[in-house]
Scaffold this motif. Structure first.
Motif, PDB file in Angstrom:
ATOM      1  N   UNK A  52      42.605  36.160  40.223  1.00 27.87           N
ATOM      2  CA  UNK A  52      42.418  37.205  41.222  1.00 27.87           C
ATOM      3  C   UNK A  52      41.466  38.290  40.732  1.00 27.87           C
ATOM      4  N   UNK A  53      41.528  38.593  39.427  1.00 26.97           N
ATOM      5  CA  UNK A  53      40.639  39.616  38.881  1.00 26.97           C
ATOM      6  C   UNK A  53      39.178  39.188  38.966  1.00 26.97           C
ATOM      7  N   UNK A  54      38.944  37.881  39.000  1.00 29.95           N
ATOM      8  CA  UNK A  54      37.590  37.351  39.098  1.00 29.95           C
ATOM      9  C   UNK A  54      37.138  37.188  40.546  1.00 29.95           C
ATOM     10  N   UNK A  55      38.107  37.027  41.470  1.00 33.07           N
ATOM     11  CA  UNK A  55      37.801  36.887  42.891  1.00 33.07           C
ATOM     12  C   UNK A  55      39.005  37.389  43.683  1.00 33.07           C
ATOM     13  N   UNK A  56      38.908  38.556  44.329  1.00 35.48           N
ATOM     14  CA  UNK A  56      40.069  39.148  45.006  1.00 35.48           C
ATOM     15  C   UNK A  56      40.605  38.322  46.170  1.00 35.48           C
ATOM     16  N   UNK A  57      39.877  37.285  46.570  1.00 38.96           N
ATOM     17  CA  UNK A  57      40.363  36.410  47.636  1.00 38.96           C
ATOM     18  C   UNK A  57      41.303  35.328  47.107  1.00 38.96           C
ATOM     19  N   UNK A  58      41.354  35.181  45.797  1.00 42.54           N
ATOM     20  CA  UNK A  58      42.141  34.117  45.182  1.00 42.54           C
ATOM     21  C   UNK A  58      43.365  34.701  44.478  1.00 42.54           C
ATOM     22  N   UNK A  59      44.030  33.854  43.667  1.00 37.04           N
ATOM     23  CA  UNK A  59      45.213  34.298  42.946  1.00 37.04           C
ATOM     24  C   UNK A  59      46.503  33.763  43.514  1.00 37.04           C
ATOM     25  N   UNK A  60      46.418  32.913  44.564  1.00 34.34           N
ATOM     26  CA  UNK A  60      47.618  32.256  45.073  1.00 34.34           C
ATOM     27  C   UNK A  60      47.530  30.771  44.759  1.00 34.34           C
TER      28      UNK A  60
END
Length: 446
Positions: A52-60
């Motif tokens: 998520x820190x690399x792409x705020x759209x991800x992390x799920x």
């Protein structure tokens, strides 16, 4: 709401990379009221936070869309509600992804609830909290800390269900709470009835690892045979309002549900069966009974509980260097001596590397149990593996390259080299006061 009916809950996943077909089978043939996907391990959420820190759209969860496409049509058609912690480090983005998939499938008026509140990085940042495993404090990790997620309980999920959610997405929730919440909601259990909450926690614990209670991670040919393991079915529970339950699976699916498979899962990952610490209750499994009622049907009962803990466990993710790894195979006569020579040469060539940790081993000889338990047999093939945890990516790349160089700079007939470099995201734990955590629910609609 209060109900006297038997509630049917199925386990659609036991970890983030679990198989999808058994979940589809449950959705289509399980006659379920709820389908629950448990997908977060200790380090999974820290890795998701890094993503998520690399792409705020991800992390799920990466399989969220695939899982929903597989089960959502059947769940909507049959009125099955879905609960999952696939939100990981970004539950709100995961909720919007559920809405997107629903629209893609032409499903309308689907209510999606997102439970927030487990991310407590701001609350714990810089605090002098003792690290449970390390004998130091959270503050000592400095700026290497990238995440802090509390194990929250069932309250947020119950709230979401009360608001009419069809799909509930969470971040870090205690695994059994994913299953306990619908029982509280449907049966009207009081949040201070510790005995009934202990019973519900038992059900959740038995289901949380999915295929582990139907013969997965259990099969051992000749000792613990599991029929049709290739078609392993995932479990479901038939739960009564008094908390008693029957663990079973879809008729005709592979695997088995026996007293032995249930007992194995019952003891899995609990430090003290008489005091299983959960955010909702301290469950006591010491007097649990398992009774085989028939083929693939085991009745479970006897759990009790005590007042919930005053503190909540928090998983802290922190950067902990890089691992450089390389492997090379040797086969035929003298495979083991050649593999050992490769390790000896590599150990000498890498002597200048400042390793935080290292492994030099022969897979097939001593990689699992170490040299002390290695047998005296002479293997026909071995695989030499070197892995070193170091401070920088450059050092890790050097380790991996030295293994690859064994093609032309090592013993005879080495082949099949693989190499990798990866950043290490380690997990540690702290305890925080319960009042530091406030949950909330965001409602979305397709």
């Amino acid at each position: 709401m209060t109900s006297t009916k038997t509630l049917r809950m199925g386990a659609g996943a036991g970890y983030s990379g679990d198989r999808i077909p058994p979940a589809t089978e449950l959705a289509e043939k399980g006659g379920l009221d709820y389908l629950v996907f448990e997908c977060l391990a200790e380090r999974t959420i820290a890795l998701a936070q890094l993503q998520r820190s690399q792409d705020p759209r991800l992390g799920f969860d990466a399989l969220l869309a695939a899982r929903l496409r597989a089960v959502l049509p059947a769940c909507v058609a049959q009125g099955i509600k879905i609960i999952s912690n696939m939100g990981a480090a970004n539950p709100l983005a995961a909720g919007h992804e559920v809405v997107r998939v629903a629209r893609e499938l032409g499903i309308k008026k689907l209510k999606v609830a997102v439970v927030l509140g487990d991310d407590v990085l701001a609350q714990v940042h810089g605090k002098d909290l003792p690290l449970m495993e390390m004998g130091s404090t959270l503050a000592s990790l400095g700026e290497s800390v990238i995440s802090a997620n509390a194990y929250i309980g069932s309250v947020g999920i119950v709230d979401a269900l009360t608001q009419g959610a069809d799909v509930v997405i969470t971040g870090r929730v205690a695994d059994p709470a994913l299953f306990l919440a619908p029982l509280i909601h449907e049966f009207g259990w009081a949040m201070t009835d510790w005995n009934i909450l202990g019973k519900g926690t038992l059900v959740g614990h038995l289901l949380e690892c999915a295929g582990q209670v139907t013969g997965g991670y259990f099969a051992d040919p000749g000792y613990r045979d599991v029929p049709d393991l290739a078609r392993l079915g995932f479990p479901l529970a038939e739960v009564s309002s008094d908390g008693s339950a029957v663990i079973t699976k879809v008729a005709g699916s592979g695997g088995c549900v026996t007293v032995a498979t249930c007992a194995s899962q019952l003891l899995y990952e609990i430090e003290n069966p008489a005091a299983y610490l959960q955010p909702d209750v301290v469950a006591d499994f010491s007097n649990v009974t398992l009774t085989q009622l028939g083929a693939d049907r085991v009745q479970v009962d006897g759990a009790t509980g005590y007042q919930r803990p005053d503190k909540l466990k928090v998983t802290v993710g922190h950067r902990d260097g890089f691992i450089g790894e390389g492997q090379i195979s040797y086969a035929g006569l003298g495979a083991q001596p050649r593999g050992q020579l490769a390790l000896d040469v590599l150990r000498e060539r890498l002597v200048g590397v400042k390793a935080l940790d290292s492994r030099f081993e022969l897979i097939g000889v001593n990689a699992i149990h170490g040299a002390a338990l290695a047998t005296n047999h002479t293997p026909y093939e071995v695989r030499a593996r070197v892995a070193m945890r170091v401070a920088t990516r450059l050092e890790a790349e050097h380790v991996a390259h030295e293994v690859e160089a064994m093609y032309l700079n090592g013993p005879a007939s080495g082949g099949g080299v693989t190499q990798s470099v990866r950043e290490v995201i380690a997990a540690a734990s702290v305890l925080i006061p319960r009042e530091w955590v406030q949950t909330s629910v965001v409602m979305l609609e397709a």
